[in-house]
Design a protein around this motif. Structure first.
Motif, PDB file in Angstrom:
ATOM      1  N   MET A 114      10.192   4.490  48.322  1.00  0.00           N
ATOM      2  CA  MET A 114      10.374   4.461  47.053  1.00  0.00           C
ATOM      3  C   MET A 114      10.464   2.790  46.673  1.00  0.00           C
ATOM      4  O   MET A 114      10.485   2.027  45.622  1.00  0.00           O
ATOM      5  CB  MET A 114      11.853   5.111  46.253  1.00  0.00           C
ATOM      6  CG  MET A 114      11.761   6.377  46.389  1.00  0.00           C
ATOM      7  SD  MET A 114      10.582   6.788  44.778  1.00  0.00           S
ATOM      8  CE  MET A 114      11.944   6.705  43.519  1.00  0.00           C
ATOM      9  N   ALA A 115      11.186   2.074  47.844  1.00  0.00           N
ATOM     10  CA  ALA A 115      11.325   0.697  47.782  1.00  0.00           C
ATOM     11  C   ALA A 115       9.721   0.008  47.829  1.00  0.00           C
ATOM     12  O   ALA A 115       9.521  -1.180  47.061  1.00  0.00           O
ATOM     13  CB  ALA A 115      12.007   0.097  49.183  1.00  0.00           C
ATOM     14  N   PHE A 125      10.655   2.342  39.716  1.00  0.00           N
ATOM     15  CA  PHE A 125      11.447   3.649  40.504  1.00  0.00           C
ATOM     16  C   PHE A 125      12.703   3.551  40.916  1.00  0.00           C
ATOM     17  O   PHE A 125      13.279   2.581  41.329  1.00  0.00           O
ATOM     18  CB  PHE A 125      10.303   3.744  41.742  1.00  0.00           C
ATOM     19  CG  PHE A 125       8.892   4.130  41.600  1.00  0.00           C
ATOM     20  CD1 PHE A 125       8.596   5.587  41.554  1.00  0.00           C
ATOM     21  CD2 PHE A 125       8.063   3.104  41.303  1.00  0.00           C
ATOM     22  CE1 PHE A 125       7.187   5.662  41.257  1.00  0.00           C
ATOM     23  CE2 PHE A 125       6.694   3.539  40.893  1.00  0.00           C
ATOM     24  CZ  PHE A 125       6.117   4.612  41.086  1.00  0.00           C
ATOM     25  N   TYR A 126      13.179   4.645  40.544  1.00  0.00           N
ATOM     26  CA  TYR A 126      14.858   4.790  40.882  1.00  0.00           C
ATOM     27  C   TYR A 126      15.049   6.073  41.865  1.00  0.00           C
ATOM     28  O   TYR A 126      14.537   7.252  41.489  1.00  0.00           O
ATOM     29  CB  TYR A 126      15.548   5.138  39.632  1.00  0.00           C
ATOM     30  CG  TYR A 126      15.576   4.031  38.659  1.00  0.00           C
ATOM     31  CD1 TYR A 126      16.641   3.047  38.545  1.00  0.00           C
ATOM     32  CD2 TYR A 126      14.677   3.870  37.646  1.00  0.00           C
ATOM     33  CE1 TYR A 126      16.670   1.990  37.420  1.00  0.00           C
ATOM     34  CE2 TYR A 126      14.467   2.980  36.853  1.00  0.00           C
ATOM     35  CZ  TYR A 126      15.278   1.874  36.698  1.00  0.00           C
ATOM     36  OH  TYR A 126      15.358   0.878  35.665  1.00  0.00           O
ATOM     37  N   LEU A 127      15.829   5.789  42.811  1.00  0.00           N
ATOM     38  CA  LEU A 127      16.163   7.135  43.638  1.00  0.00           C
ATOM     39  C   LEU A 127      17.723   7.051  43.572  1.00  0.00           C
ATOM     40  O   LEU A 127      18.223   6.061  43.800  1.00  0.00           O
ATOM     41  CB  LEU A 127      15.844   6.436  45.052  1.00  0.00           C
ATOM     42  CG  LEU A 127      16.235   7.850  46.224  1.00  0.00           C
ATOM     43  CD1 LEU A 127      15.635   9.088  45.747  1.00  0.00           C
ATOM     44  CD2 LEU A 127      15.569   7.347  47.695  1.00  0.00           C
ATOM     45  N   VAL A 148      17.979   3.351  45.373  1.00  0.00           N
ATOM     46  CA  VAL A 148      16.611   2.332  45.416  1.00  0.00           C
ATOM     47  C   VAL A 148      16.553   2.124  44.034  1.00  0.00           C
ATOM     48  O   VAL A 148      16.573   3.253  43.057  1.00  0.00           O
ATOM     49  CB  VAL A 148      15.719   2.849  45.972  1.00  0.00           C
ATOM     50  CG1 VAL A 148      14.511   1.852  45.775  1.00  0.00           C
ATOM     51  CG2 VAL A 148      15.788   3.061  47.496  1.00  0.00           C
ATOM     52  N   GLY A 149      16.258   0.881  43.397  1.00  0.00           N
ATOM     53  CA  GLY A 149      15.834   0.678  41.907  1.00  0.00           C
ATOM     54  C   GLY A 149      15.084  -0.597  42.056  1.00  0.00           C
ATOM     55  O   GLY A 149      14.961  -1.288  43.025  1.00  0.00           O
ATOM     56  N   PRO A 150      14.357  -0.806  41.007  1.00  0.00           N
ATOM     57  CA  PRO A 150      13.386  -1.979  40.678  1.00  0.00           C
ATOM     58  C   PRO A 150      14.526  -3.147  40.571  1.00  0.00           C
ATOM     59  O   PRO A 150      15.718  -3.296  40.013  1.00  0.00           O
ATOM     60  CB  PRO A 150      12.963  -1.891  39.425  1.00  0.00           C
ATOM     61  CG  PRO A 150      13.790  -0.643  38.692  1.00  0.00           C
ATOM     62  CD  PRO A 150      14.663  -0.050  39.831  1.00  0.00           C
TER      63      PRO A 150
END
Length: 313
Positions: A114-115, A125-127, A148-150
């Motif tokens: 995701m990163a 993308f967000y986890l 994880v996020g932008p």
């Protein structure tokens, strides 16, 4: 001093709170989208369930106040490849700008994936990790944690990596074309790489013939480094070659740059030419022909001098 009693936070098994992922959790999230907004600092205002994406159904499709579409994939278990693939499929099927993947346990490889997606694609993308918690006998409450996020930094890193990859690819094409030229005999045996330099030995230790290329220029040079760790010896060799400067300059059609490089270990004798790997590719053959010609002239002019040095050493 008397302290007020403090409760202990307890985690509750997710399946005790939401027995069924689609019927319970997804429906709950649809009607409580503000919980997701608070956790991710978003402003989603609508969320629709079971939206079509070809033959698949997306858990939730949401929009924010600016009309940007988010696809949401829920998974009340460990993250897996199947759901990651679905997330990307749904994103492209709905031409969404962002994707949110909610899982109970994010695997490290999916955190990394995701990163990488945030760095590499023009989408967000967000986890998110979902847990259920309570204090004492209170009702269970959701706890959503962004894993994880932008970010601006991630996008800048992604652009830098992409530019580096493109630069490597185009430089390899440049060198492949150059060493394939029939007149590039000095370097015909060299395997093209991604770097800005390409070198070959002169046949005498400490003397190498090197090409370099930048976006707008290129060079052919003799690089002098005897590898002894003694820079003074390199300078002495350079000075001895320079004693023949007049005859060397006269036999080369380009201006010769004599670079003793005082303060540095090595020395070089260089020819500079305009045109580099960012020049239009239809101009490459002419640029490289001139560069190869310059290298051959430099090698021929220096050959007798280097031979005499080799004998005297």
């Amino acid at each position: 001093m008397t302290y007020s009693p403090i409760g202990k936070l307890q985690r509750v098994p997710l399946r005790e709170v939401w027995k069924h992922e689609a019927y319970d959790f997804t429906q709950w999230l649809q009607h409580n989208i503000d919980v997701l907004n608070d956790s991710l600092d978003l402003n989603l205002i609508t969320a629709d369930r079971e939206q079509a994406a070809g033959s698949f159904s997306i858990d939730l499709v949401a929009e924010d106040e600016d009309g940007i579409t988010y696809v949401i994939e829920n998974q009340l278990e460990k993250s897996d490849h199947d759901h990651l693939g679905k997330l990307i499929t749904y994103l492209t099927a709905r031409s969404a700008r962002a994707a949110i993947w909610i899982v109970s346990e994010p695997r490290p490889e999916h955190v990394a994936a995701m990163a990488w997606l945030n760095e590499s694609l023009n989408a967000d993308f967000y986890l998110v990790k979902v847990e259920a918690v309570r204090i004492g006998d209170s009702p269970a409450a959701p706890l959503l944690t962004l894993i994880v996020g932008p970010s601006v930094e991630a996008k800048e890193t992604g652009r830098a990596k992409q530019e580096l990859s493109e630069r490597h690819e185009i430089r390899k094409r440049w060198w492949t074309a150059l060493v394939s030229h029939p007149d590039a005999k000095l370097h015909a045996h060299i395997t093209p790489g991604f770097g800005s330099w390409l070198g070959a030995s002169s046949g005498i230790p400490g003397f190498g013939y090197w090409y370099s290329v930048t976006m707008k220029s290129c060079t052919a040079e003799l690089y002098i480094d005897l590898g002894t760790g003694d820079s003074e010896q390199n300078k002495q060799i350079f000075d001895r070659i320079k004693e023949s400067q007049a005859s060397i300059d006269a036999s080369i059609s380009l201006p010769v740059s004599w670079e003793r490089l005082d303060g540095r270990k090595a020395c070089r004798i260089r020819l500079n030419l305009p045109g580099g790997y960012r020049s239009p590719e239809e101009e490459w053959p002419n640029i490289q022909f001139q560069l190869i010609t310059a290298m051959n002239e430099l090698e021929q002019a220096l050959r007798p001098v280097l031979k005499s040095l080799s004998v005297s050493q």
